[in-house]
Design a protein around this motif. Structure first.
Motif, PDB file in Angstrom:
ATOM      1  N   ASN A   1       0.845  -1.203   0.000  1.00 37.41           N
ATOM      2  CA  ASN A   1       0.000   0.000   0.000  1.00 37.41           C
ATOM      3  C   ASN A   1       0.875   1.246   0.000  1.00 37.41           C
ATOM      4  N   PRO A   2       1.544   1.489  -1.124  1.00 36.58           N
ATOM      5  CA  PRO A   2       2.469   2.619  -1.130  1.00 36.58           C
ATOM      6  C   PRO A   2       1.733   3.947  -0.957  1.00 36.58           C
ATOM      7  N   ALA A   3       2.318   4.810  -0.175  1.00 38.48           N
ATOM      8  CA  ALA A   3       1.776   6.166  -0.028  1.00 38.48           C
ATOM      9  C   ALA A   3       2.245   7.007  -1.206  1.00 38.48           C
ATOM     10  N   GLU A   4       1.492   8.042  -1.480  1.00 36.71           N
ATOM     11  CA  GLU A   4       1.930   9.012  -2.482  1.00 36.71           C
ATOM     12  C   GLU A   4       2.828  10.013  -1.751  1.00 36.71           C
ATOM     13  N   VAL A   5       4.039  10.175  -2.238  1.00 33.54           N
ATOM     14  CA  VAL A   5       5.024  10.956  -1.504  1.00 33.54           C
ATOM     15  C   VAL A   5       5.460  12.159  -2.319  1.00 33.54           C
ATOM     16  N   LEU A   6       5.430  13.306  -1.680  1.00 32.91           N
ATOM     17  CA  LEU A   6       5.937  14.530  -2.300  1.00 32.91           C
ATOM     18  C   LEU A   6       7.407  14.666  -1.924  1.00 32.91           C
TER      19      LEU A   6
ATOM     20  N   THR B   1       7.672   5.600 -14.912  1.00 30.93           N
ATOM     21  CA  THR B   1       7.634   6.884 -15.630  1.00 30.93           C
ATOM     22  C   THR B   1       8.548   7.880 -14.927  1.00 30.93           C
ATOM     23  N   GLY B   2       9.124   8.795 -15.698  1.00 34.03           N
ATOM     24  CA  GLY B   2       9.770   9.984 -15.151  1.00 34.03           C
ATOM     25  C   GLY B   2      11.041   9.750 -14.368  1.00 34.03           C
ATOM     26  N   LEU B   3      11.675   8.588 -14.549  1.00 34.77           N
ATOM     27  CA  LEU B   3      12.857   8.257 -13.746  1.00 34.77           C
ATOM     28  C   LEU B   3      13.815   7.389 -14.552  1.00 34.77           C
ATOM     29  N   GLN B   4      15.020   7.208 -13.980  1.00 37.59           N
ATOM     30  CA  GLN B   4      15.945   6.181 -14.457  1.00 37.59           C
ATOM     31  C   GLN B   4      16.122   5.171 -13.334  1.00 37.59           C
TER      32      GLN B   4
ATOM     33  N   TRP C   1       4.686   7.694  -6.563  1.00 35.69           N
ATOM     34  CA  TRP C   1       3.744   6.688  -6.059  1.00 35.69           C
ATOM     35  C   TRP C   1       4.022   5.378  -6.800  1.00 35.69           C
ATOM     36  N   TRP C   2       4.162   4.306  -6.022  1.00 33.74           N
ATOM     37  CA  TRP C   2       4.475   2.985  -6.563  1.00 33.74           C
ATOM     38  C   TRP C   2       5.699   3.099  -7.475  1.00 33.74           C
ATOM     39  N   ASN C   3       5.560   2.841  -8.762  1.00 27.32           N
ATOM     40  CA  ASN C   3       6.719   2.886  -9.654  1.00 27.32           C
ATOM     41  C   ASN C   3       6.708   4.102 -10.572  1.00 27.32           C
ATOM     42  N   PHE C   4       5.850   5.046 -10.225  1.00 28.53           N
ATOM     43  CA  PHE C   4       5.700   6.227 -11.081  1.00 28.53           C
ATOM     44  C   PHE C   4       6.271   7.465 -10.409  1.00 28.53           C
ATOM     45  N   ILE C   5       6.866   8.338 -11.227  1.00 29.21           N
ATOM     46  CA  ILE C   5       7.158   9.695 -10.786  1.00 29.21           C
ATOM     47  C   ILE C   5       6.457  10.645 -11.751  1.00 29.21           C
ATOM     48  N   GLY C   6       5.727  11.605 -11.153  1.00 27.91           N
ATOM     49  CA  GLY C   6       5.057  12.632 -11.932  1.00 27.91           C
ATOM     50  C   GLY C   6       5.192  13.948 -11.211  1.00 27.91           C
ATOM     51  N   ARG C   7       4.319  14.879 -11.556  1.00 26.28           N
ATOM     52  CA  ARG C   7       4.364  16.186 -10.900  1.00 26.28           C
ATOM     53  C   ARG C   7       3.059  16.514 -10.177  1.00 26.28           C
ATOM     54  N   SER C   8       2.051  15.631 -10.319  1.00 24.90           N
ATOM     55  CA  SER C   8       0.776  15.895  -9.655  1.00 24.90           C
ATOM     56  C   SER C   8       0.070  14.575  -9.375  1.00 24.90           C
TER      57      SER C   8
ATOM     58  N   GLU D   1      -1.697  13.275 -12.509  1.00 22.24           N
ATOM     59  CA  GLU D   1      -0.819  12.604 -13.469  1.00 22.24           C
ATOM     60  C   GLU D   1      -0.577  11.143 -13.043  1.00 22.24           C
ATOM     61  N   ILE D   2      -0.371  10.941 -11.735  1.00 23.15           N
ATOM     62  CA  ILE D   2      -0.189   9.586 -11.221  1.00 23.15           C
ATOM     63  C   ILE D   2      -1.441   8.738 -11.487  1.00 23.15           C
ATOM     64  N   VAL D   3      -2.611   9.321 -11.278  1.00 18.14           N
ATOM     65  CA  VAL D   3      -3.874   8.618 -11.529  1.00 18.14           C
ATOM     66  C   VAL D   3      -3.946   8.184 -12.993  1.00 18.14           C
ATOM     67  N   GLU D   4      -3.509   9.069 -13.887  1.00 22.17           N
ATOM     68  CA  GLU D   4      -3.553   8.751 -15.325  1.00 22.17           C
ATOM     69  C   GLU D   4      -2.574   7.624 -15.678  1.00 22.17           C
ATOM     70  N   PHE D   5      -1.341   7.676 -15.115  1.00 18.31           N
ATOM     71  CA  PHE D   5      -0.358   6.612 -15.391  1.00 18.31           C
ATOM     72  C   PHE D   5      -0.913   5.259 -14.929  1.00 18.31           C
ATOM     73  N   ARG D   6      -1.487   5.242 -13.724  1.00 17.37           N
ATOM     74  CA  ARG D   6      -2.026   3.986 -13.184  1.00 17.37           C
ATOM     75  C   ARG D   6      -3.150   3.461 -14.079  1.00 17.37           C
TER      76      ARG D   6
END
Ligand code: MN
Length: 318
Positions: free
Chosen positions: A7-12, A75-78, A261-268, A271-276
């Motif tokens: 249950n990963p948290a969304e982290v800023l 997304t958004g990372l290496q 969040w999880w395996n995604f990096i975004g800016r909002s 955006e994370i909701v859309e990737f998921r």
């Protein structure tokens, strides 16, 4: 690797004020599965979420186990895969098939979106290494996905053996492609040795201790811990009183706020909701094998469904 949290948290994550020398404690995150192994996470955490562009530091093993991470997105990372021991087969949606071996960098640029699998040979073997992520700066985070392997040549530096896999140290540079000023190196320091490393004063640094009794800028740093150093110094003194192995990470402060969040990096959050949603629709439900995350070539494992989104949005840091 995939972020193993159920249950990963969304982290800023954002660049935090410089704090001299700071000891960052690891937190155990279970990887799950029948041969459960734990990873020890030192980034992100509440008191620090970024070191330059480095945004995720998981340290694992040595464990006799099997890595079986089915296709999952980024997304958004290496991703930077670095092994001390083990053998992992990497496959991804840009068609790469690569062996991850000790002392060799596997660098995957997710950019706008990629998926990959990481699977070790059928019988359990010794696994020991680090899974690191680099956040891409906003100007480059939509770049095309790619993958490269780099085998650095170790060299002697004041009695230590050094492998530079990202950036440059003591005049030795890695050809690996990065999108912000960064450093990544393994140092093996024999017992009774002190090294004085020439460092870039515009960088902040982190020293992850894998093994050994080590002081970093006079701070005793136990195994599995990460010593943080603020920008401003041109030298970094590390002393090993027993044989030691460590990773030196550095970079110019990113100066951007990112959402992980999880395996995604975004800016909002949106955006994370859309990737998921795209991962679930295109890959898990098979709606579009040519979508943002493509298809992992040659992997028979079923792709990993995304966890549920957290009900609490944007927990500031971890
Ligand atoms: Mn991964």
């Amino acid at each position: 690797m995939s972020n193993p949290e159920k249950n990963p948290a969304e982290v800023l994550c954002e660049t935090q004020p410089a704090a001299g020398v700071q000891l960052l404690e690891p937190r155990e995150v279970p990887l799950g599965g029948p041969r459960a192994m734990n990873v020890r996470r030192t980034l992100p955490q509440r008191s620090r979420s970024l070191i330059g562009g480095w945004c995720f530091v998981d340290h694992y093993g040595p464990d006799t186990t099997r890595m079986l991470v089915p296709p999952h997105p980024h997304t958004g990372l290496q991703t930077v895969s670095w092994l001390f021991a083990g053998d992992i087969e990497h496959r991804d949606s840009v068609g790469s098939l690569a062996a991850v071996r000790p002392g060799e960098l596997n660098l995957m640029t997710a950019g706008s979106g990629i998926s990959h699998s990481e699977i070790s040979p059928a019988s359990p073997t010794l696994l020991h290494g680090a899974q690191l992520w680099v956040a891409l700066p906003d100007a480059h985070r939509h770049t095309a996905p790619s993958f490269e392997s780099v085998a650095p040549t170790p060299f002697d530096l004041q009695g230590a053996t050094v492998s530079v896999f990202i950036g440059e140290l003591a005049g030795v540079a890695s050809p690996a492609m990065v999108f912000s000023p960064l450093l990544g190196a393994q140092l093996d320091i024999p017992a009774g040795t002190t090294v004085t490393l020439p460092i870039n004063a515009t960088f902040e640094h982190g020293v992850l201790v894998d093994a050994g009794a080590v002081t970093v800028a006079n701070l005793a740093t136990p195994p599995d811990h990460l010593a943080y150093l603020a920008p401003g110094a041109t030298e970094l003194v590390i002393t090993a009183s027993t044989d030691a192995r460590l990773l030196l990470l550095g970079g110019e402060p990113l100066g951007e706020s990112i959402v992980m969040w999880w395996n995604f990096i975004g800016r909002s959050h949106d955006e994370i909701v859309e990737f998921r949603a795209q991962w679930q629709a295109d890959v898990i439900n098979g709606g579009n094998p040519d979508g943002r995350f493509g298809t992992v070539v040659g992997c028979d494992e079923a792709p990993l469904p995304a966890p549920e989104l957290p009900t609490v949005r944007l927990k500031p840091r971890e």
